[in-house]
Motif scaffolding. Sequence first.
Motif, short mmCIF file in Angstrom:
data_model
loop_
_atom_site.label_atom_id
_atom_site.label_comp_id
_atom_site.label_asym_id
_atom_site.label_seq_id
_atom_site.Cartn_x
_atom_site.Cartn_y
_atom_site.Cartn_z
N ASN A 48 7.93 5.49 -35.03
CA ASN A 48 7.84 4.28 -34.39
C ASN A 48 8.63 3.37 -35.27
O ASN A 48 8.29 2.87 -36.36
CB ASN A 48 6.38 3.83 -34.54
CG ASN A 48 5.85 2.70 -33.83
OD1 ASN A 48 6.96 1.95 -33.28
ND2 ASN A 48 4.86 2.69 -33.26
N TYR A 102 -3.29 -9.75 -39.60
CA TYR A 102 -3.36 -8.43 -39.36
C TYR A 102 -1.84 -8.12 -38.85
O TYR A 102 -1.44 -8.57 -37.94
CB TYR A 102 -4.16 -8.34 -37.72
CG TYR A 102 -4.80 -6.74 -37.90
CD1 TYR A 102 -4.05 -5.67 -38.28
CD2 TYR A 102 -5.91 -6.41 -37.29
CE1 TYR A 102 -4.37 -4.29 -38.22
CE2 TYR A 102 -6.24 -5.12 -37.08
CZ TYR A 102 -5.69 -4.22 -37.56
OH TYR A 102 -5.99 -2.93 -37.63
N ASN A 114 0.94 -5.83 -37.10
CA ASN A 114 0.83 -4.66 -36.29
C ASN A 114 1.27 -3.59 -37.17
O ASN A 114 2.11 -3.40 -37.79
CB ASN A 114 1.73 -4.86 -34.99
CG ASN A 114 3.23 -5.17 -35.07
OD1 ASN A 114 3.32 -6.23 -36.01
ND2 ASN A 114 4.08 -4.53 -34.76
N THR A 115 0.59 -2.36 -36.42
CA THR A 115 0.88 -1.23 -37.37
C THR A 115 1.52 -0.07 -36.56
O THR A 115 0.87 0.66 -35.94
CB THR A 115 -0.65 -0.71 -37.53
OG1 THR A 115 -1.51 -0.43 -36.51
CG2 THR A 115 -1.34 -1.21 -38.74
N ASN A 173 2.52 3.23 -36.05
CA ASN A 173 2.21 4.48 -36.87
C ASN A 173 3.44 5.47 -36.43
O ASN A 173 3.86 5.71 -35.42
CB ASN A 173 0.77 5.26 -36.11
CG ASN A 173 -0.21 4.16 -36.80
OD1 ASN A 173 -0.62 4.18 -38.01
ND2 ASN A 173 -1.19 3.67 -35.78
N VAL A 218 -1.32 3.45 -44.02
CA VAL A 218 -2.26 4.36 -43.75
C VAL A 218 -2.98 4.96 -45.07
O VAL A 218 -2.45 4.88 -46.05
CB VAL A 218 -1.45 5.49 -42.99
CG1 VAL A 218 -1.40 5.44 -41.71
CG2 VAL A 218 -0.45 6.05 -43.81
N LEU A 277 1.24 -2.87 -29.22
CA LEU A 277 1.34 -3.80 -30.39
C LEU A 277 0.43 -3.42 -31.77
O LEU A 277 0.81 -3.09 -32.71
CB LEU A 277 1.03 -5.15 -30.05
CG LEU A 277 0.92 -6.51 -31.14
CD1 LEU A 277 2.13 -6.48 -32.23
CD2 LEU A 277 0.63 -7.78 -30.42
N PHE A 278 -0.83 -3.22 -31.24
CA PHE A 278 -1.77 -2.60 -32.20
C PHE A 278 -2.18 -1.19 -31.61
O PHE A 278 -2.79 -0.91 -30.77
CB PHE A 278 -3.15 -3.51 -32.21
CG PHE A 278 -2.87 -5.02 -32.87
CD1 PHE A 278 -2.66 -5.13 -34.30
CD2 PHE A 278 -2.63 -6.25 -32.09
CE1 PHE A 278 -2.00 -6.15 -34.71
CE2 PHE A 278 -2.61 -7.41 -32.53
CZ PHE A 278 -2.11 -7.38 -33.73
N GLU A 279 -1.70 -0.36 -32.79
CA GLU A 279 -2.10 1.13 -32.40
C GLU A 279 -3.25 1.55 -33.07
O GLU A 279 -3.50 1.34 -34.18
CB GLU A 279 -0.89 1.67 -32.89
CG GLU A 279 0.46 1.44 -32.13
CD GLU A 279 1.58 2.55 -32.32
OE1 GLU A 279 1.77 2.97 -33.36
OE2 GLU A 279 2.27 3.00 -31.32
N GLN A 291 -4.51 4.75 -34.85
CA GLN A 291 -3.85 5.84 -35.48
C GLN A 291 -4.42 7.28 -34.84
O GLN A 291 -3.29 8.10 -34.43
CB GLN A 291 -4.24 5.80 -36.85
CG GLN A 291 -3.34 7.08 -37.65
CD GLN A 291 -4.07 7.32 -39.01
OE1 GLN A 291 -4.52 6.33 -39.51
NE2 GLN A 291 -3.88 8.49 -39.52
N THR A 337 -2.52 7.84 -31.56
CA THR A 337 -1.28 8.24 -31.52
C THR A 337 -0.84 9.77 -32.14
O THR A 337 0.31 10.15 -31.80
CB THR A 337 -0.45 7.23 -32.45
OG1 THR A 337 -1.05 7.55 -33.76
CG2 THR A 337 -0.51 5.88 -32.16
N GLY A 365 -5.95 -7.26 -32.55
CA GLY A 365 -5.94 -6.31 -33.72
C GLY A 365 -7.22 -5.50 -33.96
O GLY A 365 -7.20 -4.53 -34.46
#
Lengths: 754, 292
Positions: A360, A380, A382-383, A385, A438, B196-198, B200, B203, B288
């Motif tokens: 990503n 926050y 955005n993550t 992954n 993570v 935008l906010f995944e 985990q 995915t 989020g």
Amino acid sequence: NAADAQEASLKAPASFINFGGAYVSQDSAKFGEYSGMNKSGGYGIADFAVRGGDSYGDGDGTKRWSFTGSDLGLSSRGLDAAISDQGKWSVWLAYDELTHYTSDSYQTPYLGSMGGNSWTLPAGFAPLTNTRAMTTAQLGAFRNVDVDNTRKNGLLGGGFILNKEWDVKIDYNQLEQSGAKLMGFGSAQWPVAPGPAVAGQNISILPMAQNYKTTTVNASLNWKGESGNATFGYYGSYFRDNNNGVTFQTFNGSGGGAPSTQTMGTPPSNDFHQLNVTGGYSFSGKTKLAGGLSYGRNTQNMTYGYDSGVGVDLGPMVTASPTSSLNGSVITTHADLKLTDQTTKQLTLSAGVKYDKRDNQTASNIYNSRSIDGGNIYNYPNTPNSNSKLQAEIAGDYRLDSKQKIRLAYNYQEVKRWCNNFATGGGTPAYAAGTNCVVATGNKENSLGATYRLKASSDVNFEAAYVYSDRKSSFDENARTAMIGTDGNPPGGTVTGLNASNYRGFHSFFEASRTQNLLKAKVGWQANEKWSVDLGGRYGKDNFDTLYGVQNAQTWSLNLDTTYAFRENGTMSAYVTQLNSGRNSTDQQRTSASAAAPSTTAVAVPAGATWSNALKDEDTTIGFNLKQAGLMGGKLELVGDATYSLGKTGYNTTLNYSTTTSNGLTCSSSALLTCGAPPDIVNRMIQFKLTGTYDVDKTSKVRVGYIYQYLNAADYYYNGLQVGNTPAAVLPTNQINPSYAVNVVAVSYIYSFK
Amino acid sequence: ADDKPQFGAANRDKDCTRCHDANDAKPVLAIYQTKHGVRGDARTPGCQTCHGDSASHIKDAPKNKPDVVFSKGTFEVSDDKTRSGQCLTCHTGKSRNNWDGSQHQNNQLACNDCHKAHAPADKVMVKKTQTEVCFTCHKEQRAQLKKVSTHPTEVGKVVCSDCHNTHGSPGPAMVKKNTIVETCYTCHAEKRGPFLFEHQPVTENCANCHSPHGSNIAPMLITRSPFICQSCHDGPHTTDSPVGRNAGGFQSGLTQNATGSNPSSHATGRGCLGCHSVIHGSNSPSGGYFQR
């Protein structure tokens, strides 16, 4: 003569038309969930298949065509057409429809249309601060809304054989989705006037619009040589959401004024392009190499649909969003290679390696927003992954003698997880360089399996297999997702959001260190020409190496099947399957290091106190099938089918300490009930089908069918949705358990022709 | 000359059909309705292409078996590799590239254990009847698909081959695509993002939360919220107040408490999903916590 006619008939394409009607005795969205028979009343039966072309029979023609339709009188209808010149080209066309009926008992006071993107409250309905204390007028505003969603799928495809070595195939598919699915719409209270956050979260359960279109293209160029083959392919999937948010009004406000309108996000439109190459090479006919490569790119850049203002009534953002759209990009790559050798019948070997990566590459910024309770502010990032998985396997099958075989297999798997550019895009507060997103950064797993097969006789086969796996995970318990809350993570709350806001020592089941034992066995016995029996079972046990979280899980299953040909043209079969599974988890109860004193509503909690939860699933399925042809002088065929299935799910929570509230209540007191087991979730289904088909003459049949289906669903889920039984901040929907007892009678006429 | 059958196939069928005629117990001649019976196609096999020359059988049928015996009858069935080998002579490459070393091959299955080459409508190739074939071995899946929450498999809309390549694949559990998530996105492209906010686990593997063959908990969940969420999260909602019998709300015997906070929206009804509803990912800057 008759023999020639019979032979010609066997070689000629069979076509038929089936039409008639069915009557359904009761409304039930659950019974008609996919079949389309969700309302009582009459339905049309219409199916057909028409085939032709000069390729049938003994001629040299190569062309054939077909046109088929199924369930045309129902919402699960489908049409297919194909035409081909075998060895040269083929073209196909299909249309497929399916409506998923999800509820016919849902009620809401909201105004709007199912499938629409706006929900408003009737004038005067809000504010409503306690949904268990609605006025007569508020209760009168509730109305029934059937909830369903429909998929309409169109396909056009073609295949062309260019020469002996090359051919090409293309599929173009368009899927349109409309309707809605029920979803929770959490909202913040609205204040008297625009301003700072007002605490409190409210839940409206509303039909979430699905207004989607997905176009898919699948194209491949195939090559086949003497010893090798290759396929070069493109796969494209383009998803479009015609909504960019669904607006709704919150029902709870602290004062006057109109209810605030808030926006629920919808899935973003996105594209996925993928190039694929696969191939194989045969070194000797017995030694083969197969492999593939894929490169994919998944992008989305849809403008955010949200309440962009600052302040709860205007929007939950604390500061403006750093970007107006994500410009997201994910690269997926895949490679695999497998070598197999079957040179001798005694020993066959295989070795393979696979690699998958989700990279990503999206930028990561910090977003400052409020939770819908209006109080918690989170910062926050955005993550984006990313993860990769490397797998390698080597296996060998050895034939001990003509009756026995043994297989040994070793598998290695390595997973890595990370975020690119985590929190580096700017924003406040700044995250320290190198902050991880993570907790479980990766794992390595080794598996060893053995299988033994015995052909005891031509009528008895036995097989047993055992697999042992050991997964070792690596963790970064200083990893953060959002900077909010200490959640018991030392030291002293100065560093927040550690371990993804979980306690240290809490690891998710899918990434925790684990050992796994799996044992399978089955035996098949052909007792005689008429009777066969199969018995099989499986047992699995997972043990997780984690202080908190899922500690262990177990599954077992047992299946018995038998078939008996009781006479010529007559068979009966029966089976019983038992599936059991469960898992046990535990967690620390407190969020601070010190003990909590009792209050009137909460028990005292010693420091380090833990609780445990056990899940148990038990499923029993019993089936019986009977087929008898040749009745009434060979004209009547009967098929009967009966199924009983019982699914039971239960939870039980134990507090691993004994204590009371300040006024002596325990966790099992009716005002608390934070321990113990809620009622089991039980779904008991009985299905009986009987179909009789009578041959009127060589071309005509009459089919009469009867279906009885019964579902007794007991699920506490629905109790919490009823007026008077909801949490004070949840608007009831009055959905009920989907139990039903439906009778269906169907009659149709089938005309067959060549 | 190239347009004539490569194997001299159809011309030699008479060696067989003089006995295996329309009166045969099995309707072998129906193969002429299938693609294997198109005589004008140069690639079309004949009886002996698949069953072998079977010279001794032709000479003395009751006594000698054909070279390759596909199904149980008078003679013992040939081993799986011999039977599959006959099909793989022509049907190479493409989706069958990974047959060798696949789970089905390792379990000694041959092509004709699932495919019926002589049948005008091969059950495993017809969506409405495919599961009958697969369930011959996959008994657990047969039972799971009788649960209360399933894909539309019973009506023949989503069947085994929509997700699995039964001829072998590099993906886990023989799924058609490289990974489980890629396979699911084929139909559920709205879950693909990137968001935008995944979330985990979303995915990585849809099966972390979903049981695609069926479940007692809709929509095909491995278990019910909040318990499913507690498998990975112990945020403040659950650690302060473990969920026990109160998940059943008043039906469990819960009574109103002093603060009027019973039942809890964290425990009853949709549980966590009441507020954290866009659990597959959020594309809202205020999402989020998957609340938007």
